[in-house]
Design an enzyme around this catalytic site. Structure first.
Site, PDB file in Angstrom:
ATOM      1  CG  ASP A   9      -1.800  -1.216   1.282  1.00 46.09           C
ATOM      2  OD1 ASP A   9      -1.696  -2.000   2.229  1.00 46.09           O
ATOM      3  OD2 ASP A   9      -2.554  -1.400   0.321  1.00 46.09           O
ATOM      4  CE1 TYR A  61       1.716 -12.095  -1.084  1.00 50.57           C
ATOM      5  CE2 TYR A  61       2.405 -10.821   0.813  1.00 50.57           C
ATOM      6  CZ  TYR A  61       1.833 -10.878  -0.430  1.00 50.57           C
ATOM      7  OH  TYR A  61       1.394  -9.735  -1.029  1.00 50.57           O
ATOM      8  NE  ARG A 115       5.373  -9.442  -0.142  1.00 46.75           N
ATOM      9  CZ  ARG A 115       5.905  -9.451   1.079  1.00 46.75           C
ATOM     10  NH1 ARG A 115       6.607 -10.485   1.489  1.00 46.75           N
ATOM     11  NH2 ARG A 115       5.732  -8.428   1.910  1.00 46.75           N
ATOM     12  N   GLY A 116       2.275  -9.634  -4.294  1.00 50.26           N
ATOM     13  CA  GLY A 116       1.452  -8.454  -4.065  1.00 50.26           C
ATOM     14  C   GLY A 116       1.146  -7.669  -5.323  1.00 50.26           C
ATOM     15  CD  GLU A 117      -1.651  -2.861  -6.890  1.00 48.54           C
ATOM     16  OE1 GLU A 117      -2.524  -3.412  -6.189  1.00 48.54           O
ATOM     17  OE2 GLU A 117      -1.799  -1.749  -7.408  1.00 48.54           O
ATOM     18  CG  ASP A 118       5.613  -1.252  -6.251  1.00 50.14           C
ATOM     19  OD1 ASP A 118       6.781  -1.190  -5.843  1.00 50.14           O
ATOM     20  OD2 ASP A 118       5.167  -0.537  -7.156  1.00 50.14           O
ATOM     21  CB  SER A 119       7.521  -6.840  -5.936  1.00 50.24           C
ATOM     22  OG  SER A 119       6.541  -7.765  -5.495  1.00 50.24           O
TER      23      SER A 119
HETATM   24  O1  TRH Z   1       4.543  -6.087   0.474  1.00 49.36           O
HETATM   25  P1  TRH Z   1       3.476  -6.600  -0.397  1.00 49.36           P
HETATM   26  O2  TRH Z   1       2.964  -7.958  -0.107  1.00 49.36           O
HETATM   27  O3  TRH Z   1       2.249  -5.590  -0.380  1.00 49.36           O
HETATM   28  C1  TRH Z   1       0.914  -6.071  -0.458  1.00 49.36           C
HETATM   29  C2  TRH Z   1       0.362  -5.757  -1.830  1.00 49.36           C
HETATM   30  O4  TRH Z   1       0.567  -4.400  -2.128  1.00 49.36           O
HETATM   31  C3  TRH Z   1      -1.134  -6.038  -1.877  1.00 49.36           C
HETATM   32  O5  TRH Z   1      -1.690  -5.557  -3.089  1.00 49.36           O
HETATM   33  C4  TRH Z   1      -1.822  -5.359  -0.732  1.00 49.36           C
HETATM   34  O6  TRH Z   1      -3.176  -5.737  -0.735  1.00 49.36           O
HETATM   35  C5  TRH Z   1      -1.183  -5.773   0.552  1.00 49.36           C
HETATM   36  O7  TRH Z   1       0.207  -5.383   0.546  1.00 49.36           O
HETATM   37  C6  TRH Z   1      -1.861  -5.109   1.733  1.00 49.36           C
HETATM   38  O8  TRH Z   1       3.979  -6.643  -1.915  1.00 49.36           O
HETATM   39  P2  TRH Z   1       4.290  -5.488  -2.934  1.00 49.36           P
HETATM   40  O9  TRH Z   1       3.031  -4.869  -3.438  1.00 49.36           O
HETATM   41  O10 TRH Z   1       5.228  -6.049  -3.923  1.00 49.36           O
HETATM   42  O11 TRH Z   1       5.064  -4.378  -2.111  1.00 49.36           O
HETATM   43  C7  TRH Z   1       6.373  -4.628  -1.672  1.00 49.36           C
HETATM   44  C8  TRH Z   1       7.128  -3.318  -1.726  1.00 49.36           C
HETATM   45  O12 TRH Z   1       8.381  -3.464  -1.054  1.00 49.36           O
HETATM   46  C9  TRH Z   1       7.446  -2.910  -3.152  1.00 49.36           C
HETATM   47  O13 TRH Z   1       7.240  -1.521  -3.304  1.00 49.36           O
HETATM   48  C10 TRH Z   1       8.911  -3.235  -3.276  1.00 49.36           C
HETATM   49  C11 TRH Z   1       9.401  -2.943  -1.885  1.00 49.36           C
HETATM   50  N1  TRH Z   1      10.676  -3.583  -1.550  1.00 49.36           N
HETATM   51  C12 TRH Z   1      11.748  -2.736  -1.307  1.00 49.36           C
HETATM   52  O14 TRH Z   1      11.619  -1.519  -1.392  1.00 49.36           O
HETATM   53  N2  TRH Z   1      12.955  -3.283  -0.982  1.00 49.36           N
HETATM   54  C13 TRH Z   1      13.127  -4.634  -0.904  1.00 49.36           C
HETATM   55  O15 TRH Z   1      14.263  -5.082  -0.609  1.00 49.36           O
HETATM   56  C14 TRH Z   1      12.005  -5.503  -1.151  1.00 49.36           C
HETATM   57  C15 TRH Z   1      12.182  -6.984  -1.056  1.00 49.36           C
HETATM   58  C16 TRH Z   1      10.764  -4.945  -1.473  1.00 49.36           C
END
Ligand code: TRH
Length: 385
Positions: A17, A196, A274-278
């Site tokens: 988020d 996860y 995973r999730g959305e951004d990565s």
């Molecule tokens: O962390 P997430 O599982 O976030 C999730 C999703 O956004 C999902 O849609 C939402 O419903 C839930 O949260 C509540 O996965 P996501 O989206 O990939 O976000 C991870 C963020 O962490 C992404 O911006 C990349 C960042 N990141 C770093 O900045 N440095 C790192 O070393 C790593 C591994 C990730």
């Protein structure tokens, strides 16, 4: 006066988020020169993504004014004049006093609901539709990110492709050294694993260590590491941050600031995300990738997973598409998944060249629908005319 925007973000859990909202706020401020305020309810999560963030109610980072909020914060006070545009991220809800102030403004701000990313076909039919407020003379527009024309597209900084394409062997070697490791041997298969803690990691590690290809798996510090340590029977992360058995070497890598996360993907051949951004960043990285979708009630996430697989599979040779689906289903423990993660991986890896070519075509296809921040700015400019 630059157009002013307020973005509201509640951190549900994990990083996405904050990750999505930060990326959007930063791009609107730095590339579109808007005056952007990011209201976020959990600063420590944002601080993991950007090391300059400190624990204070108000600060400016990368030209974004970051404000810590909870419903008690009175946003109507003079030093918080209403903006022209309000973005409510992921249905987080706005402070009641703020909505009242919007309704009583001589010209209410344009109110957008930034929705979660989905490949489901109904998204394009709901994108940009207005929804009236149940009580006040206000309406909120749905704004959906997406993978096809008619949606808002995906977040993409204007210099991302240039930075990706300039990231070569020297930069990869520098990434590994900064992560505390020597660059992998030239013939090794490198895999980034960001998933996860529920992921069926053991089966995958087993397949890698008994396989015929030297495999280097980079696992960022986080909850998933416990499963890796358990697989090796290690009580804690070794001093050299390496776990080695058979053809597998697991490398623990730091959780890096978001601005450097892409380098992890660009330094590996394959990305588990995973999730959305990565998930989006792996697509821009043109890498074969495996998505661990954020779990939802009644397995609604499996529908989202298959909707994306169907879209992504267009133009992909059937054997590779089948291997991709089997691995994604095994990784997401979809009911009735045909094969285990280990055997699904073997089939998937045999199509790696095809999947890499497809990933390059897919990134080009996505680029054609424009970036989310640009599409959002254009929509607002047209509405505010
Ligand atoms: O962390 P997430 O599982 O976030 C999730 C999703 O956004 C999902 O849609 C939402 O419903 C839930 O949260 C509540 O996965 P996501 O989206 O990939 O976000 C991870 C963020 O962490 C992404 O911006 C990349 C960042 N990141 C770093 O900045 N440095 C790192 O070393 C790593 C591994 C990730």
């Amino acid at each position: 006066m630059p157009e002013r925007w307020d973005i509201f973000c509640r951190v549900v859990d994990n990083f996405g988020d904050a990750g999505v909202c930060w990326r959007l706020a930063r791009q609107l401020a730095l590339e579109h020169r808007f005056g952007v305020r990011l209201w976020i309810d959990h600063l420590p999560t944002l601080a993991r993504l950007h090391p300059d963030v400190v624990d204070t109610p108000r600060q400016t980072i990368d030209e974004v004014e970051v404000l810590s909020w909870d419903d008690a914060v009175d946003l109507r006070s003079g030093d918080h004049p209403l903006p022209q545009v309000v973005v409510e991220a992921f249905g987080c809800g706005l402070p009641e006093a703020y909505v009242e102030a919007m309704a009583h403004a001589s010209r209410p701000p344009l109110w957008l609901g930034l929705e979660y990313l989905s490949a489901e076909p109904w998204v394009a039919t709901h994108h940009r539709l207005p929804s009236p407020h149940p009580r006040l003379p206000l309406e909120r527009y749905y704004f959906f990110p997406g993978f096809v024309e008619g949606t808002g597209g995906l977040l993409r900084e204007s210099d991302l492709f240039a930075r990706r394409d300039a990231f070569g062997p020297q930069q990869r070697a520098a990434f590994w050294r900064a992560a505390g490791h020597e660059p992998p041997e030239p013939g090794a298969l490198t895999v980034a694993v960001f998933a996860y803690e529920t992921a069926p990691l053991a089966g995958l590690l087993q397949a890698w260590e008994t396989g015929t290809v030297d495999t280097v798996a980079a696992i960022p510090e986080g909850k998933l590491l416990a499963a890796a340590l358990a697989h090796f029977g290690a009580a804690e992360i070794p001093a050299n941050r390496l776990l080695h058995r058979g053809a597998l070497e697991v490398r623990v890598v730091p959780f890096v600031p978001q601005a450097r996360f892409d380098e992890l993907l660009w330094s590996c051949d394959v990305a588990f995300v995973r999730g959305e951004d990565s998930f989006v960043r792996a697509q821009w990285a043109q890498r074969p990738f495996i998505w661990h979708i954020y779990p939802q009630e009644e397995q609604a996430h499996w529908r989202k997973l298959d909707a994306f697989l169907e879209l992504y599979g267009e133009g992909l040779a059937a054997p590779a598409a089948t291997a991709l689906q089997h691995l994604w289903h095994a990784w997401n423990q979809v009911e009735g998944a045909r094969v285990s993660p280990g055997s699904a991986w073997a089939a998937y890896a045999s199509h790696r060249a095809t999947l890499r070519e497809h990933a390059i075509r897919w990134a080009a296809r996505l680029a054609g629908i424009g970036g989310l921040a640009d599409n959002l700015a254009r929509f607002c400019r047209d509405k505010l005319k």
